[in-house]
Design a protein around this motif. Structure first.
Motif, PDB file in Angstrom:
ATOM      1  N   UNK B   5      17.840  33.231 -53.657  1.00 15.12           N
ATOM      2  CA  UNK B   5      17.380  34.516 -54.192  1.00 15.12           C
ATOM      3  C   UNK B   5      17.103  34.512 -55.685  1.00 15.12           C
ATOM      4  N   UNK B   6      17.095  33.325 -56.283  1.00 17.17           N
ATOM      5  CA  UNK B   6      16.902  33.261 -57.731  1.00 17.17           C
ATOM      6  C   UNK B   6      15.429  33.210 -58.107  1.00 17.17           C
ATOM      7  N   UNK B   7      14.642  32.533 -57.289  1.00 17.50           N
ATOM      8  CA  UNK B   7      13.201  32.457 -57.527  1.00 17.50           C
ATOM      9  C   UNK B   7      12.509  32.630 -56.182  1.00 17.50           C
ATOM     10  N   UNK B   8      11.237  32.984 -56.227  1.00 15.35           N
ATOM     11  CA  UNK B   8      10.528  33.148 -54.950  1.00 15.35           C
ATOM     12  C   UNK B   8       9.551  32.008 -54.694  1.00 15.35           C
ATOM     13  N   UNK B   9       9.629  30.974 -55.525  1.00 11.21           N
ATOM     14  CA  UNK B   9       8.743  29.830 -55.319  1.00 11.21           C
ATOM     15  C   UNK B   9       7.465  29.908 -56.130  1.00 11.21           C
ATOM     16  N   UNK B  10       7.237  31.031 -56.809  1.00  6.71           N
ATOM     17  CA  UNK B  10       6.024  31.137 -57.621  1.00  6.71           C
ATOM     18  C   UNK B  10       6.296  30.646 -59.042  1.00  6.71           C
ATOM     19  N   UNK B  11       5.234  30.243 -59.712  1.00  7.99           N
ATOM     20  CA  UNK B  11       5.341  29.762 -61.084  1.00  7.99           C
ATOM     21  C   UNK B  11       5.957  30.829 -61.983  1.00  7.99           C
ATOM     22  N   UNK B  12       5.496  32.082 -61.793  1.00 16.01           N
ATOM     23  CA  UNK B  12       5.960  33.160 -62.662  1.00 16.01           C
ATOM     24  C   UNK B  12       7.461  33.392 -62.497  1.00 16.01           C
ATOM     25  N   UNK B  13       7.944  33.400 -61.270  1.00 16.08           N
ATOM     26  CA  UNK B  13       9.370  33.679 -61.059  1.00 16.08           C
ATOM     27  C   UNK B  13      10.220  32.533 -61.594  1.00 16.08           C
ATOM     28  N   UNK B  14       9.713  31.283 -61.446  1.00 15.63           N
ATOM     29  CA  UNK B  14      10.464  30.140 -61.959  1.00 15.63           C
ATOM     30  C   UNK B  14      10.551  30.209 -63.477  1.00 15.63           C
ATOM     31  N   UNK B  15       9.441  30.548 -64.102  1.00 17.70           N
ATOM     32  CA  UNK B  15       9.417  30.637 -65.574  1.00 17.70           C
ATOM     33  C   UNK B  15      10.386  31.709 -66.054  1.00 17.70           C
ATOM     34  N   UNK B  16      10.385  32.847 -65.399  1.00 17.63           N
ATOM     35  CA  UNK B  16      11.268  33.908 -65.892  1.00 17.63           C
ATOM     36  C   UNK B  16      12.727  33.524 -65.645  1.00 17.63           C
ATOM     37  N   UNK B  17      13.004  32.847 -64.513  1.00 19.35           N
ATOM     38  CA  UNK B  17      14.370  32.372 -64.214  1.00 19.35           C
ATOM     39  C   UNK B  17      14.838  31.393 -65.299  1.00 19.35           C
ATOM     40  N   UNK B 157       7.497  13.571 -67.162  1.00 19.13           N
ATOM     41  CA  UNK B 157       6.248  13.915 -67.843  1.00 19.13           C
ATOM     42  C   UNK B 157       5.871  15.366 -67.584  1.00 19.13           C
ATOM     43  N   UNK B 158       5.946  15.769 -66.302  1.00 16.51           N
ATOM     44  CA  UNK B 158       5.613  17.143 -65.949  1.00 16.51           C
ATOM     45  C   UNK B 158       6.604  18.112 -66.579  1.00 16.51           C
ATOM     46  N   UNK B 159       7.868  17.748 -66.554  1.00 22.36           N
ATOM     47  CA  UNK B 159       8.897  18.631 -67.115  1.00 22.36           C
ATOM     48  C   UNK B 159       8.660  18.854 -68.606  1.00 22.36           C
ATOM     49  N   UNK B 160       8.423  17.750 -69.334  1.00 24.36           N
ATOM     50  CA  UNK B 160       8.253  17.866 -70.789  1.00 24.36           C
ATOM     51  C   UNK B 160       6.952  18.586 -71.140  1.00 24.36           C
ATOM     52  N   UNK B 161       5.955  18.503 -70.235  1.00 24.69           N
ATOM     53  CA  UNK B 161       4.700  19.200 -70.482  1.00 24.69           C
ATOM     54  C   UNK B 161       4.795  20.677 -70.105  1.00 24.69           C
ATOM     55  N   UNK B 162       5.963  21.095 -69.573  1.00 23.69           N
ATOM     56  CA  UNK B 162       6.158  22.500 -69.237  1.00 23.69           C
ATOM     57  C   UNK B 162       5.688  22.866 -67.835  1.00 23.69           C
ATOM     58  N   UNK B 163       5.288  21.857 -67.040  1.00 24.60           N
ATOM     59  CA  UNK B 163       4.844  22.148 -65.671  1.00 24.60           C
ATOM     60  C   UNK B 163       6.073  22.156 -64.753  1.00 24.60           C
ATOM     61  N   UNK B 164       6.950  23.152 -64.983  1.00 21.95           N
ATOM     62  CA  UNK B 164       8.217  23.195 -64.247  1.00 21.95           C
ATOM     63  C   UNK B 164       7.991  23.366 -62.750  1.00 21.95           C
ATOM     64  N   UNK B 165       6.946  24.107 -62.417  1.00 22.10           N
ATOM     65  CA  UNK B 165       6.713  24.396 -60.994  1.00 22.10           C
ATOM     66  C   UNK B 165       6.419  23.098 -60.221  1.00 22.10           C
ATOM     67  N   UNK B 166       5.752  22.144 -60.899  1.00 19.15           N
ATOM     68  CA  UNK B 166       5.471  20.860 -60.238  1.00 19.15           C
ATOM     69  C   UNK B 166       6.770  20.130 -59.925  1.00 19.15           C
ATOM     70  N   UNK B 167       7.653  20.121 -60.905  1.00 20.95           N
ATOM     71  CA  UNK B 167       8.947  19.460 -60.705  1.00 20.95           C
ATOM     72  C   UNK B 167       9.707  20.164 -59.589  1.00 20.95           C
ATOM     73  N   UNK B 168       9.692  21.492 -59.643  1.00 19.50           N
ATOM     74  CA  UNK B 168      10.388  22.309 -58.653  1.00 19.50           C
ATOM     75  C   UNK B 168       9.877  22.010 -57.241  1.00 19.50           C
ATOM     76  N   UNK B 169       8.542  22.014 -57.100  1.00 20.71           N
ATOM     77  CA  UNK B 169       7.959  21.780 -55.772  1.00 20.71           C
ATOM     78  C   UNK B 169       8.263  20.380 -55.253  1.00 20.71           C
ATOM     79  N   UNK B 170       8.303  19.428 -56.175  1.00 14.90           N
ATOM     80  CA  UNK B 170       8.640  18.052 -55.779  1.00 14.90           C
ATOM     81  C   UNK B 170      10.032  17.995 -55.165  1.00 14.90           C
TER      82      UNK B 170
END
Lengths: 280, 315
Positions: B5-17, B157-170
């Motif tokens: 219940x912390x994130x809904x899988x979207x980029x926006x919710x992950x960023x705000x979390x 690389x993705x994490x440091x570039x700020x693409x957290x959602x990519x890391x999350x989905x992986x």
């Protein structure tokens, strides 16, 4: 200049090429021959011994593999460095043991000469102690003396510098590394000698120096499974028997010496025999 | 998937979390880790700590030069670390490269080591530089070969570039591959994340994505499992437990070479997340040389004299 604050030296241990304080934080008092305070050297604990053995073990492979010629060069370099700091050693010996200036100077001269003498032995000892053996078969058979590994030593109380050098030099000549406990009453020469070693291209960990009480450290030296041999020349005779018993667990070679001779080098070497086929 | 219940899988919710996480006080974390490192653990507590640490070791060999023979020898050591003393417990797991999993599993079963799981490093370890299809196949191979634990690396690389959602989905995808067949450990390579804030962020990201364990490093990059980094991760685990009532494990790996280091780690665990985590199910130490030092210290406590590396097996 009379109101200048004295800059006094802190006598620390010498382990793995560095000068750490004892892990235990303890010190003891060294007094001059006349009873005046001289210094507070470290009172080393068994854990300092343990750390020193780890350093000595790590240094053994490299020192043992160095050519005999190279070991000789470094021993000679130690003699050069000692020669350059004669005055300091003479002062310290006089201050702590109370001998005359002439006697102190003779001890330092003998120490330098002794180092040069051991330096000469590095590439000759194998010819003296080794042999080619006649065997009834198509083989060359050689016996080659090799270093044992980590040797611990207890330096005699006096002479504080010459006795110390007579303990460490024969051990490292053949490629062993050493952990040595310096004279308890007169440890200053040994600790100043560590500064000589630190500027002599001697690889870190080949010589490790502790200061402290013999009866406290000797049993741990004897029982330590990673020490291969022990020189107890500086240990009071009444402690020899129990030290030998404690050292029996890993078949430690335990020796005590009265003079400087090549036998002191050979005592800390092991014979390896090699069979090499010929005519096949 | 609910992601607690912390994130809904979207980029926006992950960023705000992730943006709502508190920052890490660098000086405070280092001071606290240094203070805890001064704790003196002696006699019966030390004996307990040594045996507990042995059960937590993920005995690891991750070399290009690994041979089946070496892996088998490692497995034998994992089951019975000291051949002369049957009171020494087995280690937590054997950690090997993917292609060695079946060798390790077969040999462990053969010598009575059914209780020792095999952990496989996965997802193009150690760099993580491969396509997602390759990473999924890599993980599937390891599970098919009998791995019960998967140590995956994140795409730094993705994490440091700020693409957290990519890391999350992986992590989510690899977790799906693991299912209930394998535990998932997520490796951050903290030495490459640079800051403690990043370590905290990565911890929360991985835990929400479904990691069972979070792991500091691959062992290929220094600095690795430094005490402050482990402290930051343990605090993340503690906070996550308060938020979700779920216990996530922690695995420091790399640079823990002697008993003193291992005991420092146990002190950190006890003082940060509590004794519940002093358990191989929730705390592991990735190491190879450490085990020999633990055995030598154990011998010292039993025999009363210092032991030598000559009396333990070579790695």
């Amino acid at each position: 200049m009379s109101n200048r604050i004295d800059v006094k030296k802190t006598y620390k241990l010498y382990i793995n090429g560095a000068f750490p304080r004892t892990e235990s934080g303890r010190t003891y008092e060294v007094k001059s021959a006349k009873g005046a305070f001289v210094a507070n050297p470290c009172l080393a604990s068994r854990k300092d011994l343990r750390d020193a053995v780890v350093a000595a073990r790590a240094a053994h492979a490299g020192w043992n593999k160095a050519t005999a010629y190279n070991r000789g060069q470094i021993l000679y370099r130690i003699a050069e460095m000692l020669e350059g700091r004669r005055a300091q050693f003479v002062d310290e010996i006089m201050q702590v043991t109370g001998v005359t200036k002439m006697k102190a100077e003779k001890e330092v001269t003998d120490s330098v000469d002794r180092l040069v003498w051991y330096a000469g032995w590095t590439d000759k000892i194998a010819s003296l102690a080794g042999s080619t053996n006649p065997v009834a078969g198509p083989f060359y058979n050689f016996t080659i003396p090799e270093s044992m590994g980590v040797v611990a030593a207890i330096a005699p109380e006096t002479p504080s510098l010459l006795g110390f050098i007579d303990a460490v030099a024969p051990i490292i000549t053949s490629g062993n590394t050493v952990v040595i406990l310096a004279s308890t009453k007169a440890p200053l020469s040994a600790m100043t000698f560590a500064e000589v070693l630190a500027t002599s291209d001697l690889p870190h960990g080949v010589i490790n120096i502790l200061t402290g009480k013999k009866e406290e450290i000797a049993p741990w030296m004897a029982s330590h499974m990673d020490i291969d041999a022990l020189d107890i020349s500086g240990l009071p005779a009444k402690l020899h028997a129990e030290t030998k018993v404690a050292g029996a667990e890993n078949l430690k070679r335990i020796h005590s010496f009265k003079s400087a001779d090549p036998g002191r080098i050979i005592a800390f070497m092991e014979a390896k025999t090699v069979w090499h086929p010929i005519g096949l | 998937m609910s992601f607690y219940g912390l994130v809904d899988g979207s980029d926006a919710s992950l960023k705000s979390y992730l943006n709502n996480l508190s920052g890490v006080d660098q000086v405070g974390a280092e001071a606290r880790a240094a203070m805890l490192a001064t704790r003196s653990i002696k006699t019966s507590s030390k004996r307990w700590a040594i045996d507990t640490a042995i059960t937590m070791v993920d005995l690891t060999t991750l070399e290009g030069a690994d041979t089946p023979g070496k892996v088998k020898a490692l497995c034998t050591k994992a089951v019975r670390p000291d051949p002369t003393d049957s009171s020494v417990p087995s280690v937590g797991a054997v950690c090997v490269y993917n292609d060695m999993v079946s060798v390790a599993r077969t040999h462990l079963d053969l010598i009575g080591g059914q209780h020792v799981p095999v952990a496989a490093v996965s997802t193009a370890f150690p760099s993580g530089r491969a396509s997602m299809a390759v990473k999924i196949q890599d993980t599937q191979d390891a599970i098919d070969a009998g791995a019960a634990e998967i140590d995956m690396v994140i795409d730094r690389g993705a994490f440091l570039a700020g693409r957290y959602i990519d890391v999350f989905n992986e992590i989510v995808q690899i977790k799906q591959v693991c299912g209930d067949k394998a535990h998932l450990k997520v490796i951050f390579e903290t030495g490459e994340l640079v800051t403690y804030d990043n370590v905290r962020k990565a911890s929360f990201l991985a835990m929400a994505a479904g990691a069972d364990f979070i792991k500091t490093s691959t062992g290929k990059v220094a600095p690795a499992a430094t005490p402050p980094v482990v402290l930051v991760m343990l605090e993340a685990v503690r906070d996550f437990y308060e938020m979700t009532n779920t216990r996530i494990g922690v695995k420091p790996a790399g640079g823990i070479r002697n008993t003193k280091d291992a005991i420092k780690q146990l002190v950190l665990v006890n003082e940060t997340v509590g004794p519940d985590w002093l358990n191989p199910k929730l705390f592991r130490i990735g190491a190879s040389a450490l085990l020999n030092d633990l055995l030598m210290q154990r011998m010292k406590m039993d025999e009363g004299y210092y032991s030598s590396p000559q009396y333990v097996t070579m790695d």
